[in-house]
Write an enzyme that holds these catalytic residues in place. Sequence first.
Site, PDB file in Angstrom:
ATOM      1  N   SER A  67       0.820  -1.214   0.000  1.00 45.64           N
ATOM      2  CA  SER A  67       0.000   0.000   0.000  1.00 45.64           C
ATOM      3  C   SER A  67       0.852   1.261   0.000  1.00 45.64           C
ATOM      4  O   SER A  67       1.925   1.308   0.614  1.00 45.64           O
ATOM      5  CB  SER A  67      -0.863  -0.008   1.262  1.00 45.64           C
ATOM      6  OG  SER A  67      -1.386   1.265   1.516  1.00 45.64           O
ATOM      7  N   GLU A  90       0.188   3.668   1.679  1.00 43.19           N
ATOM      8  CA  GLU A  90       0.194   4.134   3.076  1.00 43.19           C
ATOM      9  C   GLU A  90       1.570   3.858   3.712  1.00 43.19           C
ATOM     10  O   GLU A  90       1.932   4.473   4.709  1.00 43.19           O
ATOM     11  CB  GLU A  90      -0.939   3.439   3.846  1.00 43.19           C
ATOM     12  CG  GLU A  90      -1.187   3.923   5.259  1.00 43.19           C
ATOM     13  CD  GLU A  90      -1.836   5.303   5.404  1.00 43.19           C
ATOM     14  OE1 GLU A  90      -2.469   5.776   4.444  1.00 43.19           O
ATOM     15  OE2 GLU A  90      -1.685   5.904   6.479  1.00 43.19           O
ATOM     16  N   TYR A 121      -1.557   0.596  10.584  1.00 44.98           N
ATOM     17  CA  TYR A 121      -1.813  -0.036   9.289  1.00 44.98           C
ATOM     18  C   TYR A 121      -0.570   0.071   8.385  1.00 44.98           C
ATOM     19  O   TYR A 121      -0.114  -0.920   7.821  1.00 44.98           O
ATOM     20  CB  TYR A 121      -3.022   0.644   8.614  1.00 44.98           C
ATOM     21  CG  TYR A 121      -3.247   0.195   7.190  1.00 44.98           C
ATOM     22  CD1 TYR A 121      -3.985  -0.938   6.908  1.00 44.98           C
ATOM     23  CD2 TYR A 121      -2.686   0.911   6.131  1.00 44.98           C
ATOM     24  CE1 TYR A 121      -4.178  -1.357   5.593  1.00 44.98           C
ATOM     25  CE2 TYR A 121      -2.871   0.495   4.822  1.00 44.98           C
ATOM     26  CZ  TYR A 121      -3.616  -0.636   4.555  1.00 44.98           C
ATOM     27  OH  TYR A 121      -3.785  -1.048   3.256  1.00 44.98           O
TER      28      TYR A 121
HETATM   29  O1  G4F Z   1     -10.722   6.927   2.558  1.00 41.71           O
HETATM   30  P1  G4F Z   1      -9.702   6.828   3.619  1.00 41.71           P
HETATM   31  O2  G4F Z   1     -10.121   6.216   4.905  1.00 41.71           O
HETATM   32  O3  G4F Z   1      -8.463   6.079   2.976  1.00 41.71           O
HETATM   33  P2  G4F Z   1      -6.908   6.004   3.399  1.00 41.71           P
HETATM   34  O4  G4F Z   1      -6.723   6.265   4.839  1.00 41.71           O
HETATM   35  O5  G4F Z   1      -6.139   6.886   2.470  1.00 41.71           O
HETATM   36  O6  G4F Z   1      -6.561   4.469   3.125  1.00 41.71           O
HETATM   37  C1  G4F Z   1      -6.947   3.807   1.936  1.00 41.71           C
HETATM   38  O7  G4F Z   1      -5.939   3.895   0.965  1.00 41.71           O
HETATM   39  C2  G4F Z   1      -4.718   3.223   1.285  1.00 41.71           C
HETATM   40  C3  G4F Z   1      -3.765   3.397   0.103  1.00 41.71           C
HETATM   41  O8  G4F Z   1      -3.022   4.555   0.289  1.00 41.71           O
HETATM   42  C4  G4F Z   1      -5.001   1.746   1.535  1.00 41.71           C
HETATM   43  F1  G4F Z   1      -3.842   1.107   1.826  1.00 41.71           F
HETATM   44  C5  G4F Z   1      -5.992   1.612   2.677  1.00 41.71           C
HETATM   45  O9  G4F Z   1      -6.303   0.238   2.865  1.00 41.71           O
HETATM   46  C6  G4F Z   1      -7.246   2.363   2.294  1.00 41.71           C
HETATM   47  O10 G4F Z   1      -7.808   1.721   1.157  1.00 41.71           O
HETATM   48  O11 G4F Z   1      -9.129   8.298   3.960  1.00 41.71           O
HETATM   49  C7  G4F Z   1      -8.642   9.165   2.953  1.00 41.71           C
HETATM   50  C8  G4F Z   1      -8.398  10.529   3.565  1.00 41.71           C
HETATM   51  C9  G4F Z   1      -7.580  10.484   4.853  1.00 41.71           C
HETATM   52  O12 G4F Z   1      -6.634  11.510   4.830  1.00 41.71           O
HETATM   53  C10 G4F Z   1      -8.585  10.760   5.953  1.00 41.71           C
HETATM   54  O13 G4F Z   1      -8.044  11.388   7.105  1.00 41.71           O
HETATM   55  O14 G4F Z   1      -9.655  11.109   3.932  1.00 41.71           O
HETATM   56  C11 G4F Z   1      -9.532  11.693   5.224  1.00 41.71           C
HETATM   57  N1  G4F Z   1     -10.857  11.767   5.838  1.00 41.71           N
HETATM   58  C12 G4F Z   1     -11.482  12.915   6.202  1.00 41.71           C
HETATM   59  N2  G4F Z   1     -12.669  12.645   6.770  1.00 41.71           N
HETATM   60  C13 G4F Z   1     -11.665  10.730   6.161  1.00 41.71           C
HETATM   61  C14 G4F Z   1     -12.803  11.287   6.760  1.00 41.71           C
HETATM   62  N3  G4F Z   1     -11.511   9.389   6.003  1.00 41.71           N
HETATM   63  C15 G4F Z   1     -12.525   8.583   6.432  1.00 41.71           C
HETATM   64  N4  G4F Z   1     -12.400   7.235   6.269  1.00 41.71           N
HETATM   65  N5  G4F Z   1     -13.658   9.084   7.036  1.00 41.71           N
HETATM   66  C16 G4F Z   1     -13.841  10.428   7.236  1.00 41.71           C
HETATM   67  O15 G4F Z   1     -14.855  10.870   7.778  1.00 41.71           O
END
Ligand code: G4F
Length: 326
Positions: free
Chosen positions: A125, A127, A151
């Site tokens: 990933s 990440e 993670y």
């Molecule tokens: O959609 P996210 O939770 O994805 P994240 O953390 O980037 O991880 C995903 O991508 C990775 C690859 O780089 C994978 F390895 C992993 O398994 C997964 O598929 O969050 C994306 C962004 C973050 O910066 C988070 O802080 O959105 C921001 N965010 C803001 N508000 C939020 C929220 N994320 C989530 N989940 N929920 C919120 O309310």
Amino acid sequence: MKKAFITGIGGQDGSYLAEHLITLGYEVHGIVRRNSVSEQQQTRIDHLTNKVKVYYGDLLDQSGLERLLREIQPDEIYNLAAQSHVRVSYDIPQFTVQTNAVGVLNILEAYRSACPSAKFYQASSSEMFGSAVDEDGFQRETTPMRPVSPYGCSKVFGFNIVRNYRHAYKLHASNGLLINREPPRRGSNFVTNKVVKTAVQIKLGLADKLELGNLDAYRDWGHSKDYVRAMHLILQQDEPNDWVVATGETRSVRDMCKYVFGKLELNYEDYVIQNQKFLRPEELPYLKGDSTKIRTELGWSPEYTFEMMMDEMIESWMYYFSGSIK
Ligand code: G4F
């Protein structure tokens, strides 16, 4: 007929990969984790019921994995199973590390013992890069890894143990370092699908606000269908290797909200509020992948643009909530 074995076949990438491999004529096998609500076990692959062979399995159950691999003798193994939610990895760090790190070791051991001539793909990933960015603003295969979540740390172990087993035991084991993949099948606790689902609910009068965490994080969002093609291509090579797969574009969560609400003729600023509970103790601030290597050496490129993918998600939720596309 080639045989593929997919861990995490019931997930977003696993279900798209199964469809892709079936189209290519593969016999597809996969494992799902047992869940107490039987209907939730394989909803994303219900439509493939007669086309894939699904077993209960778990990366923490090495003997079960070994037995299955010995029986099936797959040509290709795709290890996509993981605790994949970055923020949740702070709530359940030990489970995350057991599954995403020790779990990779377990399946590598099962593979080495049961079918060492198969080819192996590890879902690594972006990440793993954490806070590291090259001077030109990209992350690529040579970028250092400075993970900023349990993670990310667990995935670094998985990445390294795959490289170690590749060299030590001469296994055809490769890593795909995939940036964010976001189709309609994405869980709605990941940010893109959460934003689209709630924006559509607001448009239809079913919700009145959207609570988010950090709006200023940047991500490189691509479509899972494009990324599963890359996974398959990676295993068609004579030599194992590590590959970054990305669109090369980056947008903030705020930009994404602006686009989605704008498409629905709404102003995101009227509905989006910040809730501390969605912030992370440490955040990966910026992702933009350089996938030059896989584009030039394997000829991969994405077919979906960001706008095509977000529009597909909007249509999908509109259909779900209203039964029609408005
Ligand atoms: O959609 P996210 O939770 O994805 P994240 O953390 O980037 O991880 C995903 O991508 C990775 C690859 O780089 C994978 F390895 C992993 O398994 C997964 O598929 O969050 C994306 C962004 C973050 O910066 C988070 O802080 O959105 C921001 N965010 C803001 N508000 C939020 C929220 N994320 C989530 N989940 N929920 C919120 O309310």
